[in-house]
Design a protein around this motif. Structure first.
Motif, PDB file in Angstrom:
ATOM      1  N   LEU A 168      14.064  -5.938  -8.504  1.00 41.41           N
ATOM      2  CA  LEU A 168      13.468  -7.177  -8.004  1.00 41.41           C
ATOM      3  C   LEU A 168      13.096  -7.061  -6.536  1.00 41.41           C
ATOM      4  CD1 LEU A 168      12.665 -10.122  -8.393  1.00 41.41           C
ATOM      5  CD2 LEU A 168      15.045 -10.765  -7.922  1.00 41.41           C
ATOM      6  N   GLU A 169      13.957  -6.403  -5.731  1.00 38.78           N
ATOM      7  CA  GLU A 169      13.650  -6.308  -4.299  1.00 38.78           C
ATOM      8  C   GLU A 169      12.359  -5.540  -4.039  1.00 38.78           C
ATOM      9  OE1 GLU A 169      17.029  -3.290  -5.177  1.00 38.78           O
ATOM     10  OE2 GLU A 169      16.450  -5.348  -5.748  1.00 38.78           O
ATOM     11  N   LYS A 186       8.480  -7.349  -2.480  1.00 41.14           N
ATOM     12  CA  LYS A 186       7.689  -6.867  -1.345  1.00 41.14           C
ATOM     13  C   LYS A 186       6.216  -7.254  -1.506  1.00 41.14           C
ATOM     14  CE  LYS A 186      10.676  -2.877  -0.397  1.00 41.14           C
ATOM     15  NZ  LYS A 186      10.769  -1.388  -0.383  1.00 41.14           N
ATOM     16  N   HIS A 187       5.838  -7.618  -2.719  1.00 44.68           N
ATOM     17  CA  HIS A 187       4.440  -7.950  -3.006  1.00 44.68           C
ATOM     18  C   HIS A 187       4.276  -9.431  -3.339  1.00 44.68           C
ATOM     19  CE1 HIS A 187       3.454  -3.657  -3.042  1.00 44.68           C
ATOM     20  NE2 HIS A 187       4.648  -3.526  -3.588  1.00 44.68           N
ATOM     21  N   HIS A 188       5.252 -10.222  -2.864  1.00 44.06           N
ATOM     22  CA  HIS A 188       5.228 -11.674  -3.071  1.00 44.06           C
ATOM     23  C   HIS A 188       5.211 -12.372  -1.726  1.00 44.06           C
ATOM     24  CE1 HIS A 188       6.169 -15.710  -4.320  1.00 44.06           C
ATOM     25  NE2 HIS A 188       7.333 -15.692  -3.693  1.00 44.06           N
ATOM     26  N   ASN A 189       4.349 -13.380  -1.588  1.00 45.46           N
ATOM     27  CA  ASN A 189       4.295 -14.195  -0.373  1.00 45.46           C
ATOM     28  C   ASN A 189       4.176 -15.651  -0.806  1.00 45.46           C
ATOM     29  OD1 ASN A 189       3.257 -15.723   1.910  1.00 45.46           O
ATOM     30  ND2 ASN A 189       2.884 -13.752   2.914  1.00 45.46           N
ATOM     31  N   ARG A 248       4.288 -12.877  -8.489  1.00 42.68           N
ATOM     32  CA  ARG A 248       4.946 -14.175  -8.509  1.00 42.68           C
ATOM     33  C   ARG A 248       6.210 -14.053  -9.343  1.00 42.68           C
ATOM     34  NH1 ARG A 248       2.035 -18.613 -11.724  1.00 42.68           N
ATOM     35  NH2 ARG A 248       3.513 -18.030 -13.345  1.00 42.68           N
ATOM     36  N   PRO A 249       7.385 -14.215  -8.729  1.00 46.47           N
ATOM     37  CA  PRO A 249       8.632 -14.061  -9.483  1.00 46.47           C
ATOM     38  C   PRO A 249       8.885 -15.254 -10.397  1.00 46.47           C
ATOM     39  CG  PRO A 249       9.096 -14.756  -7.247  1.00 46.47           C
ATOM     40  CD  PRO A 249       7.607 -14.507  -7.305  1.00 46.47           C
ATOM     41  N   GLN A 278       7.247 -13.906 -15.005  1.00 47.90           N
ATOM     42  CA  GLN A 278       6.796 -13.122 -13.862  1.00 47.90           C
ATOM     43  C   GLN A 278       5.306 -12.807 -14.030  1.00 47.90           C
ATOM     44  OE1 GLN A 278       9.663  -9.871 -12.563  1.00 47.90           O
ATOM     45  NE2 GLN A 278      10.414 -10.261 -14.639  1.00 47.90           N
ATOM     46  N   VAL A 279       4.589 -12.803 -12.918  1.00 44.98           N
ATOM     47  CA  VAL A 279       3.147 -12.556 -12.943  1.00 44.98           C
ATOM     48  C   VAL A 279       2.794 -11.562 -11.851  1.00 44.98           C
ATOM     49  CG1 VAL A 279       0.874 -13.586 -12.537  1.00 44.98           C
ATOM     50  CG2 VAL A 279       2.575 -14.824 -13.890  1.00 44.98           C
ATOM     51  N   TYR A 280       1.898 -10.625 -12.181  1.00 45.34           N
ATOM     52  CA  TYR A 280       1.313  -9.773 -11.139  1.00 45.34           C
ATOM     53  C   TYR A 280      -0.192  -9.778 -11.335  1.00 45.34           C
ATOM     54  CZ  TYR A 280       0.696  -6.179  -7.646  1.00 45.34           C
ATOM     55  OH  TYR A 280       0.319  -5.516  -6.495  1.00 45.34           O
TER      56      TYR A 280
END
Length: 275
Positions: A96-97, A101-104, A117-118, A133-135
């Motif tokens: 998860l960590e 890194k790719h979530h804001n 998006r977690p 979860q979405v990427y």
């Protein structure tokens, strides 16, 4: 090395009340009379099938008007589709960590949906949050510069090829058919959907985690409440799991079958506005 995704269990087709949807054979697109025949099928699909709500795992979308159908023979191989599922799974297997890194969150709240998006950002019921979860990978139009995790960045050329093929082999053909259906010039919609122009098109990997039976009961077995897709057309590449339901014109909820070698198509808000 990317692991195969062919280990998913097939839904028991004898116990599911499937919707009857039109299937457009895109191999007919360039044949004499092919477009005309496809337009007739498309008219039935978008005007007479029913209302739609996605409320189950793996796919999410909501339509107030008819507009779900399948396409087949779209010139994208099953191997190419499976590779994208495999890439998505490799990403979701990261700690998860690493994904965070790719979530804001501030970008997300400002309407920037690209990146990670977690799960757990939306409350579905007291004590129950979403488990999705979405990427999102924006289209490769030169206007979206984003560093992706190595498991995706290492395959970015392959992802771009897939993204562009979805546009040229499926979206463009459907937009031309919609134009013919509405008796406007064939390139009427295509002109406003040029791949290399700035836009919000994206490729999305989605991951739904299972919940307990008691948690499911608290939210009416909904994984995603009804909502609208903002774009023109959504292409749903699906695993062999019952996930999507639609409400037909008789007020009956039906499951949408994840058929082999097809894409489930959803027409969306922008196309509704344009037409």
């Amino acid at each position: 090395y990317l692991h195969s995704i062919n280990s998913f269990a097939q839904t028991n087709i004898t116990t599911v009340d499937w919707a009857e949807l039109v299937t457009l054979d895109l191999s007919q697109f360039e044949k004499p009379g092919g477009k005309e025949a496809l337009v007739q099928q498309l008219e039935h699909a978008v005007r007479h099938v029913g209302k739609y709500l996605v409320s189950r795992p793996t796919i999410d979308a909501y339509q107030h008007h008819p507009g779900f159908f399948y396409v087949k023979n779209f010139n994208i191989s099953q191997e190419e589709v499976d590779r994208q599922f495999a890439l998505g799974r490799e990403f979701y297997d990261l700690p998860l960590e690493e994904k965070l890194k790719h979530h804001n969150l501030k970008d997300l709240e400002a309407g920037e949906y690209n990146g990670y998006r977690p799960a757990g950002l939306r409350s579905l019921a007291p004590g129950i949050v979403d488990n999705i979860q979405v990427y999102n990978i924006p289209k490769f139009d030169g206007h979206h510069h984003r560093q992706h995790p190595a498991v995706l960045q290492d395959h970015i050329d392959e992802i771009e090829t897939f993204s562009r093929k979805c546009h040229s082999e499926v979206v463009v053909k459907l937009l031309r058919l919609f134009a013919l259906l509405l008796e406007v010039p064939e390139d009427f919609f295509v002109k406003d959907h040029a791949y290399n122009d700035f836009g919000e098109d994206h490729l999305r990997y989605m991951h739904y985690a299972a919940r307990s039976a008691s948690e499911n009961a608290k939210v009416g077995e909904l994984y995603t409440p009804g909502h609208t897709d903002l774009g023109s057309v959504t292409l749903l590449f699906r695993q062999p799991v019952a996930a999507l339901q639609i409400l037909n014109n008789e007020g009956q909820w039906k499951w949408v079958k994840p058929q082999d070698a097809t894409i489930t198509i959803n027409t969306c808000d922008a196309l509704t506005a344009l037409t």
